[in-house]
Design an enzyme around this catalytic site. Structure first.
Site, short mmCIF file in Angstrom:
data_model
loop_
_atom_site.label_atom_id
_atom_site.label_comp_id
_atom_site.label_asym_id
_atom_site.label_seq_id
_atom_site.Cartn_x
_atom_site.Cartn_y
_atom_site.Cartn_z
CG HIS A 1 41.55 -41.17 -5.97
ND1 HIS A 1 41.32 -42.35 -7.21
CD2 HIS A 1 42.01 -42.06 -5.24
CE1 HIS A 1 42.01 -43.28 -7.27
NE2 HIS A 1 42.38 -43.21 -5.88
CG ASP B 1 34.71 -44.28 -10.07
OD1 ASP B 1 35.39 -45.07 -11.04
OD2 ASP B 1 35.44 -43.78 -9.08
CG HIS C 1 35.18 -39.94 -7.69
ND1 HIS C 1 34.35 -41.34 -7.70
CD2 HIS C 1 34.09 -39.05 -8.08
CE1 HIS C 1 33.08 -41.04 -7.82
NE2 HIS C 1 32.71 -39.61 -8.07
CG HIS D 1 36.77 -48.06 -4.85
ND1 HIS D 1 36.81 -47.96 -6.22
CD2 HIS D 1 37.79 -49.02 -4.31
CE1 HIS D 1 37.86 -48.67 -6.63
NE2 HIS D 1 38.37 -49.43 -5.68
CG ASP E 1 35.50 -42.47 -3.81
OD1 ASP E 1 36.44 -43.57 -3.86
OD2 ASP E 1 34.95 -42.20 -4.66
CG ASP F 1 36.15 -47.79 -9.76
OD1 ASP F 1 34.92 -47.62 -9.37
OD2 ASP F 1 37.10 -47.39 -9.20
CG ASP G 1 33.09 -45.11 -6.72
OD1 ASP G 1 33.74 -45.83 -7.03
OD2 ASP G 1 33.69 -44.10 -6.42
CD GLU H 1 39.34 -42.10 -10.29
OE1 GLU H 1 40.24 -42.48 -10.90
OE2 GLU H 1 39.19 -41.33 -9.18
#
Length: 288
Positions: free
Chosen positions: A133, A215, A95, A118, A120, A217, A116, A260
């Site tokens: 990332h 992303d 990312h 996360h 980030d 994930d 996402d 990702e």
């Protein structure tokens, strides 16, 4: 006929696990270009940004700041040189590439929808891992290493919406609140539903062209096992598609990251196929 340009960034230098550099190949192998053309879009594959392999950087360990900076700069320049009517899709790769994609499409104010698990939003001071990332959104908002912010700061934190977040470091949480970033965690997704959240996000970013940074994930790991940092309890198949469909109906999305995807950790390319399906929904594919 809308024009689409695809650019790959085969980079895993910003991640803690190897393999996500093969993500662009996995997404192409999942027939992204052919499926986009089937929607009636004119698609051009611009190839890949140059990224050194970690194996060629012998004696070095992360965070590979200069190599990541250079790859993201090349991506930024490529996107800046595209005609405004072209819709860029950036294939990752980790990312950290979004530093280049968002700054490359930000011709004036741009709203960023960051989908996402996360946030980030780490900096070198707050990151437990030091992996870049986990920092790109902070850099885009002007926080982080000066070698990155000097070339990639591109958005107002109040023009950012995060959706699907469920793993946030303590330092990130503090910075997100201080900077005024709008965040919809999975708690809000569970309580409110994805459709109201999508509508709220569009209203919050009213009048702005939109960049979507997706992303893999963010999806529940049962749907998308091919990611390096899986977190249980992610978006379901229909939640993810409905989010993309509502954003598509706004007519305001101008660019997209698909990041990702790690084929080494995947099962029969399931994660890449999921991401291609979501890209198609964002580009206008409908059930009927």
């Amino acid at each position: 006929m809308e024009r689409v340009a695809v650019v790959g960034v085969p980079m895993d230098l910003g991640a803690g696990r190897r393999g996500v550099d093969m993500g662009p190949s996995a997404l192409r192998y999942a027939r992204l270009l052919e499926e986009l053309e089937a929607l009636g879009l004119a698609v051009e594959d611009l190839g890949n940004v140059r990224v050194p392999l970690a194996e060629t950087l012998r004696g070095r360990k992360g965070p590979y700041l200069e190599e990541i900076r250079q790859a993201a700069l090349e991506l930024k320049e490529r996107l800046m040189n595209l005609p405004e009517e072209v819709f860029p899709i950036v294939l990752g790769g980790d990312h950290s590439l979004a530093m280049g994609s968002v700054s490359g499409v930000a011709r004036g104010r741009v709203g960023v929808i960051w989908v996402d698990a996360h946030a980030d939003f780490n900096t070198p001071e707050t990151s437990p891992s030091g992996n870049i990332h986990g920092m790109p959104l902070a850099v885009l908002c002007g926080l982080g290493h000066p070698r990155l912010t000097e070339v990639f700061q591109a958005v107002d934190p109040k023009d950012v919406v995060l959706i699907g977040v469920r793993s946030v470091d303590p330092g990130e949480a503090r910075l997100l609140k201080e900077m005024g970033v709008r965040v919809y965690t999975m708690h809000e997704v569970d309580r409110l539903g994805i459709a109201p959240i999508a509508e709220e996000a569009l209203s919050y970013l009213e009048g702005l062209p939109l960049h979507v940074s997706l992303d893999a994930d963010v999806l529940d790991p049962t749907l998308a096992p091919g990611v390096g940092t899986p977190v249980p309890g992610g978006l379901s198949y229909r939640e993810a598609h409905l989010l993309m469909e509502i954003l598509a109906l706004s007519g305001r999305v101008r660019s997209l990251d698909l990041v990702e995807v790690n084929p080494i950790l995947d099962e029969k390319n399931r994660t890449a196929l999921m991401m291609v399906g979501l890209a198609l929904s964002l580009l206008g594919k409908r059930i009927l």
